[in-house]
Structures are given as C-alpha cells and as structure tokens.
Scaffold this active site. Structure first.
Site, PDB file in Angstrom:
ATOM      1  N   ARG A  36      -5.392   2.492   3.110  1.00 28.10           N
ATOM      2  CA  ARG A  36      -6.567   1.618   3.153  1.00 28.10           C
ATOM      3  C   ARG A  36      -7.880   2.346   2.903  1.00 28.10           C
ATOM      4  O   ARG A  36      -8.904   1.714   2.701  1.00 28.10           O
ATOM      5  CB  ARG A  36      -6.639   0.919   4.515  1.00 28.10           C
ATOM      6  CG  ARG A  36      -5.506  -0.040   4.752  1.00 28.10           C
ATOM      7  CD  ARG A  36      -5.671  -0.728   6.100  1.00 28.10           C
ATOM      8  NE  ARG A  36      -4.570  -1.630   6.355  1.00 28.10           N
ATOM      9  CZ  ARG A  36      -3.439  -1.274   6.948  1.00 28.10           C
ATOM     10  NH1 ARG A  36      -3.266  -0.042   7.366  1.00 28.10           N
ATOM     11  NH2 ARG A  36      -2.475  -2.156   7.133  1.00 28.10           N
ATOM     12  N   ASP A 106       6.552   9.385   4.182  1.00 24.64           N
ATOM     13  CA  ASP A 106       6.408  10.692   3.538  1.00 24.64           C
ATOM     14  C   ASP A 106       7.425  11.749   3.954  1.00 24.64           C
ATOM     15  O   ASP A 106       7.482  12.829   3.376  1.00 24.64           O
ATOM     16  CB  ASP A 106       4.982  11.231   3.749  1.00 24.64           C
ATOM     17  CG  ASP A 106       4.583  11.325   5.220  1.00 24.64           C
ATOM     18  OD1 ASP A 106       5.453  11.575   6.080  1.00 24.64           O
ATOM     19  OD2 ASP A 106       3.377  11.148   5.492  1.00 24.64           O
ATOM     20  N   HIS A 123       9.072   1.809   7.791  1.00 26.09           N
ATOM     21  CA  HIS A 123       8.950   1.302   6.419  1.00 26.09           C
ATOM     22  C   HIS A 123       9.849   2.059   5.447  1.00 26.09           C
ATOM     23  O   HIS A 123       9.624   2.018   4.247  1.00 26.09           O
ATOM     24  CB  HIS A 123       7.486   1.389   5.958  1.00 26.09           C
ATOM     25  CG  HIS A 123       6.550   0.611   6.832  1.00 26.09           C
ATOM     26  ND1 HIS A 123       6.681  -0.739   7.063  1.00 26.09           N
ATOM     27  CD2 HIS A 123       5.474   1.002   7.554  1.00 26.09           C
ATOM     28  CE1 HIS A 123       5.728  -1.153   7.874  1.00 26.09           C
ATOM     29  NE2 HIS A 123       4.985  -0.112   8.196  1.00 26.09           N
TER      30      HIS A 123
END
Ligand SMILES: [Zn+2]
Length: 143
Positions: A36, A106, A123
């Site tokens: 974001r 990651d 996720h």
C-alpha cells in the site's frame, strides 16, 4: 522506547505460549515494499483485478496476474531476512516462540531459520503454485 522493549521482554519471559503475527512492515527493511505504500504493488496494479475468482475469468486478467506474480517472485527471490526475521528465528530456537502467522508471501521467516511447520502463511507464498484443476503443487528451489 527502552521501557517498551523491557516491557516486551518481561511479557515474553512470562508467556507460556507466544505466537508472532507479521505483515508487510517486517519485510520493508529487506527491500520488499509494503503493497500500500508509495512505490508498492498497488501503485502499479489495481487490487480489484485480482479478486478471486474474478481474475481467473479472462485470458487478459490471468496474464496480468502472472505478470504481477513474476514481479513479486523476482524481488522476493533475492531478498534476505533482516534483523527482525532473525530475532524471531532466535526466539524460536530458545523455545520462546511457538509459531509465526504471517500475511507475507516472501518466505523470509523460512530463510531466517524458523521451522517450516511453525509458520502459517495466510496468503501463501510466491515460491509455490498450485493447479486449481488437479491440485498439483510445484515449489521453487528458493524455499
Ligand atoms: Zn493440473
């Protein structure tokens, strides 16, 4: 600042079961921008384009998804764990951390040395892909 660190250490010492919840902020020092933040992924892509299962419906949206995923993979495959990731790995080694729940894709908690079974990646990860038709999963050698 010091008193909050001392307080956190006291809480950890007294805790019977500690789990860390991590998000994008822990990985920004490893060179992975917050989605974001300015310069983050959502500056270049519209998050509405990747709402499941909408993004699977057209060839163009699937191409857009894979373009974004390739960009993620390239940046994340060269990233290194930073002091925060290493500190969590050390806490686990010392028996002070039971697990990690992360929003990050990651793989840096794995690379830092936290055990594979104690990390829940909410996720998923950019280092594996699963076929939605047959369920077959392919993993990168990176993690
Ligand atoms: Zn398949």
């Amino acid at each position: 600042m010091e008193s909050s660190i001392v307080h956190a250490a006291q809480l950890l010492r007294r805790s019977r079961e500690t789990v860390a919840l991590t998000g994008a902020g822990i990985s920004t020092e490893s060179g992975i921008p917050d989605f974001r933040s300015p310069g983050g992924v959502w500056d270049r892509y519209d998050p509405q384009d990747f709402v499941f299962p909408h993004f699977m419906k057209t060839e163009e949206s699937r191409k857009k998804y894979w373009r974004m995923s390739r960009e993620f993979y390239q940046g994340m495959s060269i990233a290194r764990p930073n002091a925060a990731h290493l500190a969590l790995a050390e806490l686990e080694k010392r028996g002070r951390l039971s697990g990690i729940i992360t929003q990050n894709v990651d793989g840096l908690h794995h690379r830092a040395g936290n055990s594979l079974t104690n990390i829940i990646e909410l996720h998923g990860t950019v280092f594996s892909v699963s076929c939605l038709s047959c369920g077959k999963t392919l993993r990168s050698q990176r993690n």
